[in-house]
Design an enzyme around this catalytic site. Structure first.
Site, PDB file in Angstrom:
ATOM      1  N   GLU A  35     -12.085   0.192 -10.453  1.00  0.00           N
ATOM      2  CA  GLU A  35     -11.720  -0.773 -11.514  1.00  0.00           C
ATOM      3  C   GLU A  35     -12.647  -0.772 -12.727  1.00  0.00           C
ATOM      4  O   GLU A  35     -12.183  -0.938 -13.862  1.00  0.00           O
ATOM      5  CB  GLU A  35     -11.621  -2.191 -10.934  1.00  0.00           C
ATOM      6  CG  GLU A  35     -10.460  -2.394  -9.961  1.00  0.00           C
ATOM      7  CD  GLU A  35     -10.697  -1.820  -8.572  1.00  0.00           C
ATOM      8  OE1 GLU A  35     -11.866  -1.509  -8.249  1.00  0.00           O
ATOM      9  OE2 GLU A  35      -9.729  -1.665  -7.796  1.00  0.00           O
ATOM     10  N   ARG A  39       0.666   3.766  -3.248  1.00  0.00           N
ATOM     11  CA  ARG A  39       0.050   5.082  -3.028  1.00  0.00           C
ATOM     12  C   ARG A  39       1.093   6.170  -2.795  1.00  0.00           C
ATOM     13  O   ARG A  39       1.052   7.228  -3.424  1.00  0.00           O
ATOM     14  CB  ARG A  39      -0.902   5.034  -1.829  1.00  0.00           C
ATOM     15  CG  ARG A  39      -1.988   4.002  -2.019  1.00  0.00           C
ATOM     16  CD  ARG A  39      -3.090   4.154  -1.019  1.00  0.00           C
ATOM     17  NE  ARG A  39      -3.822   2.895  -0.873  1.00  0.00           N
ATOM     18  CZ  ARG A  39      -5.075   2.793  -0.480  1.00  0.00           C
ATOM     19  NH1 ARG A  39      -5.757   3.852  -0.184  1.00  0.00           N
ATOM     20  NH2 ARG A  39      -5.658   1.610  -0.365  1.00  0.00           N
ATOM     21  N   ASP A  60      -4.512  -9.831  -8.525  1.00  0.00           N
ATOM     22  CA  ASP A  60      -4.738  -8.856  -9.615  1.00  0.00           C
ATOM     23  C   ASP A  60      -3.536  -8.104 -10.193  1.00  0.00           C
ATOM     24  O   ASP A  60      -3.123  -8.320 -11.337  1.00  0.00           O
ATOM     25  CB  ASP A  60      -5.829  -7.840  -9.196  1.00  0.00           C
ATOM     26  CG  ASP A  60      -5.642  -7.243  -7.804  1.00  0.00           C
ATOM     27  OD1 ASP A  60      -4.591  -7.493  -7.197  1.00  0.00           O
ATOM     28  OD2 ASP A  60      -6.541  -6.522  -7.342  1.00  0.00           O
ATOM     29  N   GLU A  68       0.832  -1.212   0.000  1.00  0.00           N
ATOM     30  CA  GLU A  68       0.000   0.000   0.000  1.00  0.00           C
ATOM     31  C   GLU A  68       0.863   1.258   0.000  1.00  0.00           C
ATOM     32  O   GLU A  68       0.584   2.224  -0.700  1.00  0.00           O
ATOM     33  CB  GLU A  68      -0.943   0.030   1.218  1.00  0.00           C
ATOM     34  CG  GLU A  68      -2.002  -1.058   1.219  1.00  0.00           C
ATOM     35  CD  GLU A  68      -3.085  -0.888   0.158  1.00  0.00           C
ATOM     36  OE1 GLU A  68      -3.097   0.137  -0.542  1.00  0.00           O
ATOM     37  OE2 GLU A  68      -3.911  -1.811   0.018  1.00  0.00           O
TER      38      GLU A  68
HETATM   39  C1  DMJ Z   1      -6.276   0.420  -5.174  1.00  0.00           C
HETATM   40  O1  DMJ Z   1      -5.531   0.749  -4.065  1.00  0.00           O
HETATM   41  C2  DMJ Z   1      -5.444  -0.229  -6.240  1.00  0.00           C
HETATM   42  O2  DMJ Z   1      -6.112  -0.143  -7.433  1.00  0.00           O
HETATM   43  C3  DMJ Z   1      -5.128  -1.642  -5.952  1.00  0.00           C
HETATM   44  O3  DMJ Z   1      -4.446  -2.269  -6.988  1.00  0.00           O
HETATM   45  C4  DMJ Z   1      -6.383  -2.407  -5.675  1.00  0.00           C
HETATM   46  N1  DMJ Z   1      -7.293  -1.762  -4.804  1.00  0.00           N
HETATM   47  C5  DMJ Z   1      -7.456  -0.370  -4.739  1.00  0.00           C
HETATM   48  C6  DMJ Z   1      -8.708   0.189  -5.367  1.00  0.00           C
HETATM   49  O4  DMJ Z   1      -9.791  -0.601  -5.392  1.00  0.00           O
END
Ligand code: DMJ
Length: 624
Positions: A516, A253, A382, A249
C-alpha cells in the site's frame, strides 16, 4: 457320461442310413422347435430379467459391493432388494411408455417445430450451466480482441531510473524463480524452509502466485516465464474443487489476475478461465438481500460468513470489492448476471441510513441491516471506497452514481476520521460506535494513492485540496517506515500515548511485504513528478533487499523495530502482483499502463477502461 445319451433324438442303430445323425423330417422339425424354444428362453432371461447387469457383474466380476452385500445381507435386506427391483422394473416400464408417447408426439410435429424444441432444450441446458460453472466454453461470444494502449513500455531515458527499474526486475526474477524452484503449483512459497505454502483463503484452488504474477511477468516483459505460467493455467488451473474459498480473495487475485492476463496478452484461455471462475462464485449471492457471503463452497454452492464477523455479517471491503471484475466478466461473457449482482449491492447500500455519512464495516446479508458500527478506511473497509472511485473511472466516467457515492464518502471520511497529529502528520483514524481510535493500518496507506487518483474529478474546486491530503497521507506513511529500525512499515501505527506513526502493540509490529505505501508513492509520482516519491520507493527497495531477501525468496518479518529480523517464512502472492509491480511502474514512464486507459484492481491487476460508445458528435470529422 457321453453327450449322446442325454439326447432322446440321437441316432438309433436300426436305421439304414450310414450317417448316425440322420433323422426323419418330423424328428427334424421337433428338434428345431425344441432348440428355438431353448434359445428364446436363454435370451429372454438376459433381456427381460430386472437389472441383469448386476447379476452378471456379481457372477463374473465379483465386485466388492456385491460381496459385501452377500456376506452381511440380512433377510430384511433381501426383502428390501426385492421391493427395490420391483420399483426399478415399474420405473423402466413407465419411462418406456413416456418415451413412446414422446416419440409419437415428435413424429406428429413439423420439422421446424422439432428444430425449435431442440434449440429450447439446448438453451435450457446452457442456462442451467450458468452459475454452476458448467457452461460450455465454446458458447462464449466471439470477441474481437484489441490490446488497449500502453500494455508494454519502453526503457526510461534517465540512466539511474533505468538501472533502478532493472534492479526491480531482477527482484521479480528472484522471487519468481524461487517460487518456481521450491513451490511450483502451490499457492505461495515458504522462502526460508524452501517449500510450498497453501493458504486456506483459496480452498484447494492451486497456483495463487502463478495467477497473481501473470500480469507482472508480462509488464516486465518476462515473456518466457509468462508462457510457462500460461501453460500451467491451461493444464492445471482447476476450479472444480470441493472446498470453501474466500469470495473476495479469489475474486481480486484469481479473477482479477486472469482478466488482466487476458487484456494484456489476448489469450483466450484467460478469458475462459476467468468466466468459469466467475460463474462458480455466483451462488455466493444467493442471500435474501443479494449481499454475498464471505465464504463459499465451490462444489455445493453453499455460503456462509466468517464466524467472527459481527452477528453473521458480510464485510464491506469484501462484498464491496467485486464491482470492477464483475463488470468485465459481463462484458467478456455476454452474461448480464455478473453486473446485475454488483449493481444490486449498491441498491441495498443506497437504501440504508449511514451514520454521519459513513459505511459501517458489517452488514447482515439476511436482514440487510448494519452490524456493529465500526468504520475503517483500512482493513474491513478499504477497497470498498477504492472501487466506488474506480467504477466511475473504469466506466469512462459514465457511472455517475459511483462518482457521487465516492466523493460523498470521502467527504464523510474527511469530516469524521481524518485528523492531524500534534507533530503535523495527517492520518485517517478508525471509528468504533462513535469513538475515534487514533490508529492507522498499513492497509489504510493505499488511501493516499486513491485520493490523488480521484482529485482531478473532485467537485467544488477541491482538486488542489485533495492532492494536498493525498500528499500528507503519503508523508505520514513514509514516516511509519522511517521511524522503524528496519525502514519497513508496521502493520498498524498509532497517534496516541505520546507516539506518532509508531506501532505500540506487539501484534502490530510485523511487515508482510504489503504494497500500500509503495502504491501511494506510484500514484503520487505520476501526478506530481516530485522526485521524493522515487527516493522513498528506492529506500523501500533497499530495506526489502537487506531484511526480506533470504536464500529461497522474499519473506515478511515479525518485528520491524528489532535489529535482528525474525522471518515469517511466507512470500505473499501480492508481493509479486502488487509490491513489485508498483515499484516497477514507479520507475517507468507514465505511458506504461496509463491511467487514461487502465484502472488497477485492488490487487494491482490492470483492467482496461470500458470506453463509452462515441456519439456522432464525439467522433472526429471523417474528412479531417
Ligand atoms: C491485497 O490482497 C489487496 O491489496 C487487498 O486489497 C488488501 N490486502 C492485500 C495486500 O496488502
Amino acid at each position: 457320461m457321453p453327450v449322446a445319451t442325454l439326447l432322446p433324438f440321437t441316432a438309433t442303430p436300426s436305421r439304414k442310413s450310414s450317417s448316425p445323425t440322420s433323422f426323419r423330417l418330423t424328428e427334424k422339425f421337433i428338434l428345431l422347435l425344441v432348440f428355438s424354444a431353448f434359445i428364446t428362453l436363454c435370451f429372454g432371461a438376459i433381456f427381460f430379467l430386472p437389472d441383469s447387469s448386476k447379476l452378471l457383474s456379481g457372477v463374473f466380476f465379483h465386485s466388492s459391493a456385491v460381496e459385501t452385500n452377500t456376506r452381511k445381507g440380512t433377510d430384511s435386506d433381501s426383502n428390501i432388494a426385492v421391493g427395490t427391483d420391483e420399483k426399478i422394473l415399474a420405473k423402466i416400464r413407465k419411462d418406456h411408455e413416456k418415451a413412446l408417447v414422446e416419440a409419437k408426439d415428435t413424429l406428429q410435429k413439423r420439422p421446424d417445430e422439432i428444430k425449435q424444441d431442440i434449440q429450447n432444450e439446448k438453451d435450457k441446458v446452457l442456462k442451467e450451466g450458468l452459475g454452476k460453472g458448467g457452461k460450455d466454453d465454446d458458447n462464449l461470444p466471439v470477441i474481437e480482441y484489441v490490446r488497449p494502449p500502453g500494455a508494454t513500455g519502453h526503457e526510461p531515458s534517465n540512466p539511474e531510473t533505468k538501472e533502478r527499474r532493472e534492479k526491480i526486475k531482477e527482484m521479480m526474477k528472484f522471487a519468481w524463480d524461487s517460487y518456481k524452484r521450491y513451490a511450483w503449483g502451490s499457492n505461495e512459497l515458504r522462502p526460508v524452509s524452501m517449500q510450498g505454502h497453501s493458504s486456506n483463503l483459496f480452498g484447494s484452488i492451486k497456483g495463487a502466485t502463478i495467477v497473481d504474477a501473470l500480469d507482472t511477468l508480462y509488464v516486465m516483459q518476462m515473456y518466457e516465464d509468462f508462457e510457462m505460467a500460461t501453460e500451467w493455467v491451461e493444464k492445471n488451473l482447476d476450479f472444480n474443487v470441493n472446498a470453501e474459498v474466500s469470495v473476495f480473495e479469489v475474486n481480486i487475485r484469481f479473477v482479477g489476475g486472469l482478466l488482466s492476463a487476458y487484456y494484456l496478452s489476448g489469450k483466450e484461455v484467460f478469458r475462459k478461465k476467468a468466466i468459469q471462475l466467475g460463474e462458480k462464485l455466483l451462488p455466493a449471492f444467493k442471500t435474501p438481500t443479494g449481499i454475498p457471503w464471505a465464504l463459499l463452497n465451490l462444489k455445493s454452492g453453499i455460503g456462509r460468513n466468517w464466524p467472527w464477523a459481527s452477528g453473521g455479517s458480510s464485510i464491506l471491503a469484501e462484498y464491496g470489492t467485486l464491482h470492477l471484475e464483475f463488470m468485465h466478466l459481463s462484458k467478456l461473457s455476454g452474461n448480464p448476471a455478473f453486473a446485475e449482482k454488483v449493481m444490486n449491492i449498491r441498491k441495498v447500500l443506497n437504501r440504508l441510513d449511514k451514520p454521519q455519512g459513513l459505511y459501517p464495516n458489517y452488514l447482515n446479508p439476511n436482514s440487510g441491516q448494519w452490524g456493529q458500527h465500526h468504520v475503517s478506511v483500512g482493513g474491513l473497509g478499504d477497497s470498498f471506497y477504492e472501487y466506488l472511485l474506480k467504477a466511475w473511472l473504469m466506466s469512462d466516467k459514465t457511472d455517475e452514481e459511483g462518482k457521487k457515492l465516492y466523493y460523498d464518502a470521502l467527504q464523510a471520511i474527511e469530516t469524521s476520521l481524518m485528523r492531524k497529529s500534534s507533530g503535523g502528520l495527517t492520518y485517517i483514524a478508525e471509528w468504533k460506535g462513535g469513538l475515534l481510535e487514533h490508529k492507522m493500518g498499513h492497509l489504510t496507506c493505499f488511501a493516499g494513492g486513491m485520493i490523488a487518483l480521484g482529485a482531478d474529478g473532485a467537485p467544488e474546486d477541491k482538486t488542489g485540496h485533495q492532492m494536498e491530503q493525498a500528499a500528507e497521507i503519503a508523508r505520514t506513511c513514509h514516516e511509519s517506515y522511517a521511524r522503524t529500525t528496519l525502514k519497513l512499515g508496521p502493520e498498524g501505527f498509532r497517534f496516541d500515548g505520546g507516539v506518532e506513526a509508531i506501532a505500540t502493540r506487539q501484534n502490530e509490529k510485523y511487515f508482510i511485504l504489503r504494497p500500500e505505501v509503495i502504491e501511494t508513492y506510484m500514484y503520487m509520482w505520476r501526478f506530481t513528478h516530485d522526485p521524493k516519491y522515487r527516493e522513498w520507493g528506492w529506500e523501500a527497495v533497499q530495506a526489502l533487499e537487506k531484511h526480506c531477501r533470504v536464500e529461497g525468496g522474499y519473506s515478511g518479518v515479525r518485528d520491524v523495530y528489532s535489529s535482528s529480523p525474525n522471518h515469517d517464512d511466507v512470500q505473499q502472492s501480492f508481493y509479486l502482483a502488487e509490491t513489485l509491480k508498483y515499484l516497477f511502474l514507479l520507475f517507468s514512464d507514465d505511458d506504461h499502463l496509463p491511467f487514461e486507459h487502465w484502472v488497477f484492481n485492488t490487487e494491482a491487476h490492470p483492467l482496461p477502461v470500458i470506453k463509452k460508445e462515441m456519439t456522432d458528435t464525439d467522433k472526429p470529422n471523417q474528412l479531417e
